[in-house]
Write a protein that holds these residues in place. Structure first.
Motif, short mmCIF file in Angstrom:
data_model
loop_
_atom_site.label_atom_id
_atom_site.label_comp_id
_atom_site.label_asym_id
_atom_site.label_seq_id
_atom_site.Cartn_x
_atom_site.Cartn_y
_atom_site.Cartn_z
N UNK A 155 0.84 -1.20 0.00
CA UNK A 155 0.00 0.00 0.00
C UNK A 155 0.88 1.25 0.00
N UNK A 156 0.40 2.24 -0.73
CA UNK A 156 1.06 3.54 -0.70
C UNK A 156 0.51 4.29 0.51
N UNK A 157 1.20 4.16 1.61
CA UNK A 157 0.64 4.71 2.86
C UNK A 157 0.68 6.23 2.89
N UNK A 158 1.28 6.85 1.85
CA UNK A 158 1.22 8.31 1.75
C UNK A 158 -0.22 8.80 1.63
N UNK A 159 -1.07 7.95 1.05
CA UNK A 159 -2.49 8.29 0.87
C UNK A 159 -3.31 7.18 1.53
N UNK A 160 -3.53 7.28 2.82
CA UNK A 160 -4.15 6.17 3.54
C UNK A 160 -5.54 5.77 3.03
N UNK A 161 -6.32 6.73 2.58
CA UNK A 161 -7.64 6.36 2.05
C UNK A 161 -7.52 5.54 0.77
N UNK A 162 -6.57 5.93 -0.07
CA UNK A 162 -6.35 5.16 -1.30
C UNK A 162 -5.78 3.78 -0.95
N UNK A 163 -4.90 3.76 0.04
CA UNK A 163 -4.34 2.48 0.49
C UNK A 163 -5.44 1.55 0.99
N UNK A 164 -6.40 2.12 1.69
CA UNK A 164 -7.52 1.31 2.20
C UNK A 164 -8.32 0.72 1.03
N UNK A 165 -8.52 1.53 0.01
CA UNK A 165 -9.25 1.02 -1.16
C UNK A 165 -8.47 -0.08 -1.86
N UNK A 166 -7.15 0.03 -1.86
CA UNK A 166 -6.33 -1.01 -2.48
C UNK A 166 -6.47 -2.33 -1.72
N UNK A 167 -6.54 -2.24 -0.41
CA UNK A 167 -6.75 -3.45 0.40
C UNK A 167 -8.11 -4.06 0.07
N UNK A 168 -9.11 -3.21 0.01
CA UNK A 168 -10.47 -3.72 -0.28
C UNK A 168 -10.56 -4.30 -1.69
N UNK A 169 -9.76 -3.77 -2.61
CA UNK A 169 -9.78 -4.26 -3.99
C UNK A 169 -9.40 -5.75 -4.05
N UNK A 170 -8.61 -6.18 -3.06
CA UNK A 170 -8.16 -7.57 -3.06
C UNK A 170 -8.93 -8.44 -2.07
N UNK A 171 -10.01 -7.89 -1.53
CA UNK A 171 -10.72 -8.60 -0.47
C UNK A 171 -11.23 -9.97 -0.92
N UNK A 172 -11.58 -10.08 -2.17
CA UNK A 172 -12.16 -11.33 -2.65
C UNK A 172 -11.10 -12.37 -3.00
N UNK A 173 -9.85 -12.00 -2.95
CA UNK A 173 -8.77 -12.94 -3.30
C UNK A 173 -8.13 -13.46 -2.02
N UNK A 174 -8.43 -14.67 -1.62
CA UNK A 174 -7.91 -15.18 -0.34
C UNK A 174 -6.41 -15.37 -0.34
N UNK A 175 -5.77 -15.24 -1.47
CA UNK A 175 -4.32 -15.42 -1.50
C UNK A 175 -3.58 -14.09 -1.38
N UNK A 176 -4.33 -13.01 -1.29
CA UNK A 176 -3.73 -11.71 -0.94
C UNK A 176 -3.99 -11.53 0.55
N UNK A 177 -2.99 -11.88 1.35
CA UNK A 177 -3.29 -12.22 2.74
C UNK A 177 -3.02 -11.13 3.77
N UNK A 178 -2.29 -10.10 3.42
CA UNK A 178 -1.99 -9.10 4.45
C UNK A 178 -1.64 -7.77 3.78
N UNK A 179 -1.94 -6.69 4.47
CA UNK A 179 -1.48 -5.37 4.02
C UNK A 179 -0.09 -5.16 4.60
N UNK A 180 0.81 -4.62 3.79
CA UNK A 180 2.19 -4.49 4.28
C UNK A 180 2.67 -3.04 4.29
N UNK A 181 3.22 -2.66 5.43
CA UNK A 181 3.82 -1.35 5.61
C UNK A 181 5.32 -1.53 5.80
N UNK A 182 6.09 -0.70 5.14
CA UNK A 182 7.54 -0.73 5.32
C UNK A 182 8.01 0.69 5.60
#
Lengths: 373, 120
Positions: free
Chosen positions: A136-163
């Motif tokens: 996730x591009x945590x510079x834009x947290x709302x967009x990052x949240x949408x990116x997480x939700x975009x993968x909600x239906x894919x059980x193999x996308x298993x975690x959001x990652x911050x570095x």
């Protein structure tokens, strides 16, 4: 050596060139980055960082056919997945893991979207044992949240990652909370990988910047500690009570002393954070997992084990190789360093709890090797 | 031992007074129309807990909010800031950890302690 099922929670899959990722950018962003004449393309990778005098990769992980370590699935399959009974591996990206270090927040958000699609397309399609982090591009947290939700239906996308840390604020700060709302809503843990706090800017060390990779690597846990304390102090686990986090590559032997200090400080400073209803160590017990690599090396291995046991970390540690990086920990090595009664939990069971997987589903699925060769 | 420590009017609202009762230092607090009493010894490092600041308990319904519960007086030990509620002496972070409280009641406008009958 432990011979049971293994879940490896930190495997870096990489791309060898920017050209691999460019097709996954939107048309506009492709236009932005490419064909700039003699100047070449706009680089997709954050350029800062400390050089490792050995290089960052294990020398034997360079694919025979060329390219970067971690970029070639057959090499990874043979060196990592087939070398032991790895049932599932969590992919954690290479250079793209640092995309939150980009100054341009819109570019970072687009790179995150592209990198995730690349991961699904180029990696998850090759082997059912592979599971991916969601960058996730945590510079834009709302967009990052949408990116997480975009993968909600894919059980193999298993975690959001911050570095990397775009705001120089601990990750518990409310500015990041849209990310955690989406993670909790979609049932995904949040992974915080070593290097969080900034590959270069802001510095990943407390007290001031350091000068060498040697120093920064010794102090790698500092940023993880900052984020762990921040998560708990800001009441993130009160606000998102089903949220789980995993701390990757920050070590673990320091956790007892930090939590002892954290609990003690809470007793005197509760007034500042009355939203906390429990001791910090109790939040840790319910919400936090920690990867094994790099396991601290003490003169006597019992020293480390005793420390870990004092905070019941045998129920929180999840195995991670950090393949193909230079400081990877082997299963055989960890088998010898950790008590045998911990092995199944650390190599397998704890990760199942972290990712909400049923042990029996994975264990009885059988190893998948031949069909992918 | 029953010890009369003064008239109700001797105690100012929200001000804790330390009295000597049967050779014990006891902090006595009038909080609105109620009285509380506790030994002047913090269970942490034996600090003079009754020299600490008394206030309503700070609470929070969600991260970032700050409310005060005026029905629950608490005292913060002046040495390390550990907070205890006056009713039962319990630490706010662990009810099993407590300052010893002293039974206190009002009899005919007099404040009376039962020293030696600690609740803990």
């Amino acid at each position: 050596m432990y011979s049971g099922p293994v879940i490896d929670c930190d495997v870096h899959h990489a791309r060898s060139t920017d050209a691999e990722l460019i097709p996954y950018l939107s048309r506009g962003w492709r236009e932005y980055v490419t064909d700039r004449g003699p100047a070449g393309n706009v680089p997709l990778t954050v350029q800062d960082g400390f050089p490792n005098p050995h290089g960052f990769m294990r020398a034997d992980t360079y694919p025979k056919g060329g390219g970067e370590p971690g970029s070639d699935y057959p090499t990874m399959r043979d060196q990592l997945l087939a070398a032991s009974d790895v049932r599932r591996a969590i992919l954690t990206f290479g250079d793209d893991s640092h995309l939150a270090g980009h100054h341009n927040p819109y570019f970072a958000a687009e790179l995150a979207r592209a990198a995730n699609d690349w991961s699904v397309d180029r990696w998850l399609s090759q082997d059912p044992r592979l599971f991916s982090s969601i960058m996730v591009g945590s510079q834009l947290p709302d967009v990052a949240a949408e990116e997480i939700r975009r993968h909600a239906a894919n059980p193999r996308m298993v975690q959001a990652m911050l570095v990397d840390n775009p705001f120089n604020r601990g990750f518990g700060h409310p500015v990041f909370h849209p990310i955690y709302a989406a993670a909790e809503e979609t049932g995904r843990p949040v992974a915080i990988h070593g290097g969080a706090g900034g590959w270069a800017n802001p510095p990943s060390t407390g007290g001031g910047s350091v000068s060498t990779y040697f120093e920064t690597h010794v102090l790698w846990p500092q940023a993880i500690q900052t984020h762990l304390v921040s998560f708990i102090a800001h009441g993130v686990f009160e606000k998102y009570p089903r949220l789980r986090i995993v701390l990757i590559e920050g070590g673990s032997a320091w956790i007892p002393s930090l939590l002892w200090r954290f609990d003690a400080e809470y007793k005197g400073l509760r007034r500042e954070v009355p939203w906390l209803k429990r001791l910090p160590s109790e939040y840790f017990a319910d919400h936090v997992w920690v990867t094994t690599q790099p396991l601290e090396v003490a003169p006597r291995k019992e020293n480390v084990v005793e420390l870990l046991r004092s905070m019941k970390l045998e129920d929180h540690l999840v195995y991670s190789s950090d393949y193909p990086h230079w400081d990877a920990d082997e299963i055989e090595y960890l088998t010898a360093r950790l008590p045998s009664e911990w092995h199944r939990r650390v190599f397998f069971g704890n990760a199942c709890r972290l990712y909400d997987w049923k042990e029996e589903d994975i264990e009885h699925a059988g190893a998948v090797v031949e069909q992918t060769r | 031992m029953r010890v009369d420590v003064g008239a109700v009017s001797d105690f100012e609202d929200r001000r804790l007074r330390i009295v000597i009762a049967a050779n014990h230092q006891v902090g006595v607090l009038r909080w609105r129309d109620r009285f509380y009493a506790l030994h002047n010894r913090c269970p942490h490092q034996s600090g003079p807990v009754c020299l600490g600041i008394v206030s309503g308990r700070l609470s929070s319904e969600k991260p970032g909010s700050m409310e005060v519960d005026e029905e629950t007086p608490v005292i913060a030990c002046p040495w390390h800031g550990w907070e205890f509620e006056l009713e039962r002496g319990r630490a706010l972070w662990d009810p099993s950890y407590a300052v010893k409280v002293v039974p206190v009641r009002v009899e005919s406008d007099r404040v009376v302690l039962e020293v030696g009958k600690s609740a803990i």
